[in-house]
Design a protein around this motif. Structure first.
Motif, mmCIF file in Angstrom:
data_model
loop_
_atom_site.group_PDB
_atom_site.id
_atom_site.type_symbol
_atom_site.label_atom_id
_atom_site.label_comp_id
_atom_site.label_asym_id
_atom_site.label_seq_id
_atom_site.Cartn_x
_atom_site.Cartn_y
_atom_site.Cartn_z
ATOM 1 N N GLU A 91 0.832 -1.206 0.000
ATOM 2 C CA GLU A 91 0.000 0.000 0.000
ATOM 3 C C GLU A 91 0.868 1.258 0.000
ATOM 4 O O GLU A 91 0.532 2.252 -0.641
ATOM 5 C CB GLU A 91 -0.945 0.003 1.192
ATOM 6 N N GLU A 92 1.990 1.202 0.711
ATOM 7 C CA GLU A 92 2.903 2.351 0.764
ATOM 8 C C GLU A 92 3.523 2.622 -0.614
ATOM 9 O O GLU A 92 3.623 3.769 -1.046
ATOM 10 C CB GLU A 92 4.011 2.125 1.794
ATOM 11 N N GLU A 93 3.927 1.545 -1.305
ATOM 12 C CA GLU A 93 4.495 1.715 -2.643
ATOM 13 C C GLU A 93 3.442 2.248 -3.612
ATOM 14 O O GLU A 93 3.736 3.136 -4.429
ATOM 15 C CB GLU A 93 5.052 0.383 -3.156
ATOM 16 N N GLU B 84 1.335 9.338 -5.843
ATOM 17 C CA GLU B 84 1.775 10.699 -5.512
ATOM 18 C C GLU B 84 2.805 11.211 -6.511
ATOM 19 O O GLU B 84 2.734 12.353 -6.966
ATOM 20 C CB GLU B 84 2.339 10.736 -4.089
ATOM 21 N N THR B 85 3.766 10.368 -6.854
ATOM 22 C CA THR B 85 4.792 10.778 -7.821
ATOM 23 C C THR B 85 4.170 11.038 -9.186
ATOM 24 O O THR B 85 4.503 12.024 -9.852
ATOM 25 C CB THR B 85 5.903 9.713 -7.922
ATOM 26 N N ALA B 86 3.265 10.168 -9.608
ATOM 27 C CA ALA B 86 2.571 10.376 -10.884
ATOM 28 C C ALA B 86 1.796 11.689 -10.866
ATOM 29 O O ALA B 86 1.823 12.453 -11.835
ATOM 30 C CB ALA B 86 1.636 9.199 -11.175
ATOM 31 N N LYS B 87 1.137 11.966 -9.760
ATOM 32 C CA LYS B 87 0.377 13.216 -9.629
ATOM 33 C C LYS B 87 1.300 14.431 -9.703
ATOM 34 O O LYS B 87 1.001 15.411 -10.391
ATOM 35 C CB LYS B 87 -0.388 13.216 -8.301
ATOM 36 N N ARG C 246 2.262 15.118 -13.076
ATOM 37 C CA ARG C 246 1.079 15.336 -13.916
ATOM 38 C C ARG C 246 0.956 14.263 -14.992
ATOM 39 O O ARG C 246 0.756 14.541 -16.183
ATOM 40 C CB ARG C 246 1.105 16.730 -14.541
ATOM 41 N N ARG C 247 1.099 13.020 -14.524
ATOM 42 C CA ARG C 247 0.990 11.866 -15.411
ATOM 43 C C ARG C 247 -0.035 10.911 -14.827
ATOM 44 O O ARG C 247 -0.319 10.937 -13.632
ATOM 45 C CB ARG C 247 2.336 11.138 -15.510
ATOM 46 N N THR C 248 -0.554 10.044 -15.671
ATOM 47 C CA THR C 248 -1.403 8.982 -15.151
ATOM 48 C C THR C 248 -0.504 7.939 -14.495
ATOM 49 O O THR C 248 0.707 7.879 -14.764
ATOM 50 C CB THR C 248 -2.204 8.300 -16.273
ATOM 51 N N VAL C 249 -1.101 7.117 -13.650
ATOM 52 C CA VAL C 249 -0.335 6.031 -13.026
ATOM 53 C C VAL C 249 0.213 5.116 -14.122
ATOM 54 O O VAL C 249 1.368 4.688 -14.074
ATOM 55 C CB VAL C 249 -1.198 5.249 -12.012
ATOM 56 N N SER D 37 1.001 5.841 -17.221
ATOM 57 C CA SER D 37 2.112 6.507 -17.892
ATOM 58 C C SER D 37 3.369 6.479 -17.025
ATOM 59 O O SER D 37 4.473 6.241 -17.517
ATOM 60 C CB SER D 37 1.735 7.948 -18.226
ATOM 61 N N PHE D 38 3.198 6.712 -15.744
ATOM 62 C CA PHE D 38 4.339 6.688 -14.825
ATOM 63 C C PHE D 38 4.972 5.300 -14.781
ATOM 64 O O PHE D 38 6.188 5.156 -14.866
ATOM 65 C CB PHE D 38 3.898 7.109 -13.427
ATOM 66 N N VAL D 39 4.145 4.272 -14.665
ATOM 67 C CA VAL D 39 4.655 2.900 -14.570
ATOM 68 C C VAL D 39 5.343 2.496 -15.873
ATOM 69 O O VAL D 39 6.433 1.912 -15.854
ATOM 70 C CB VAL D 39 3.530 1.914 -14.195
ATOM 71 N N ILE D 40 4.735 2.799 -17.009
ATOM 72 C CA ILE D 40 5.360 2.473 -18.298
ATOM 73 C C ILE D 40 6.702 3.188 -18.426
ATOM 74 O O ILE D 40 7.690 2.604 -18.874
ATOM 75 C CB ILE D 40 4.435 2.856 -19.477
ATOM 76 N N GLY D 41 6.762 4.448 -18.015
ATOM 77 C CA GLY D 41 8.031 5.189 -18.055
ATOM 78 C C GLY D 41 9.091 4.543 -17.172
ATOM 79 O O GLY D 41 10.257 4.426 -17.564
ATOM 80 N N ALA D 42 8.683 4.102 -15.988
ATOM 81 C CA ALA D 42 9.625 3.451 -15.077
ATOM 82 C C ALA D 42 10.124 2.133 -15.661
ATOM 83 O O ALA D 42 11.316 1.811 -15.583
ATOM 84 C CB ALA D 42 8.965 3.220 -13.719
ATOM 85 N N VAL D 43 9.224 1.370 -16.258
ATOM 86 C CA VAL D 43 9.611 0.093 -16.871
ATOM 87 C C VAL D 43 10.566 0.331 -18.042
ATOM 88 O O VAL D 43 11.587 -0.360 -18.176
ATOM 89 C CB VAL D 43 8.362 -0.701 -17.323
ATOM 90 N N MET D 44 10.243 1.298 -18.883
ATOM 91 C CA MET D 44 11.112 1.588 -20.035
ATOM 92 C C MET D 44 12.488 2.057 -19.580
ATOM 93 O O MET D 44 13.504 1.687 -20.161
ATOM 94 C CB MET D 44 10.453 2.636 -20.946
#
Length: 77
Positions: free
Chosen positions: A20-22, A28-31, A34-37, A39-46
């Motif tokens: 839950e913390e992660e 919060e980081t995505a917000k 100003r990205r969707t979750v 988009s943030f996750v795909i960026g992190a994976v890439m």
């Protein structure tokens, strides 16, 4: 949504298991960025894939040249 009315394209879902913390930190980081979750996750994976490819290339080069490619005396007889 396509230009063909209300026909929706099939979507692929990816389930990511985390604490839950992660999850809150990701939201919060995505917000903040100003990205969707998604988009943030795909960026992190890439980003992670890019790092892994770079590390793999270095490891391949080191196997080809030897364990210490920076030591020119190893290349001389």
């Amino acid at each position: 949504m396509t230009g063909k009315g209300n026909v929706k394209e099939p979507r692929t879902a990816l389930l990511i298991r985390c604490s839950e913390e992660e999850a809150e930190a990701i939201r919060e980081t995505a917000k903040q960025q100003r990205r969707t979750v998604s988009s943030f996750v795909i960026g992190a994976v890439m980003n992670r894939l890019s790092v892994q490819r770079a590390v793999g290339a270095v490891q391949k080069r080191e196997r080809f040249l030897g364990s210490a490619p920076h030591a020119p005396d190893k290349l001389l007889p």
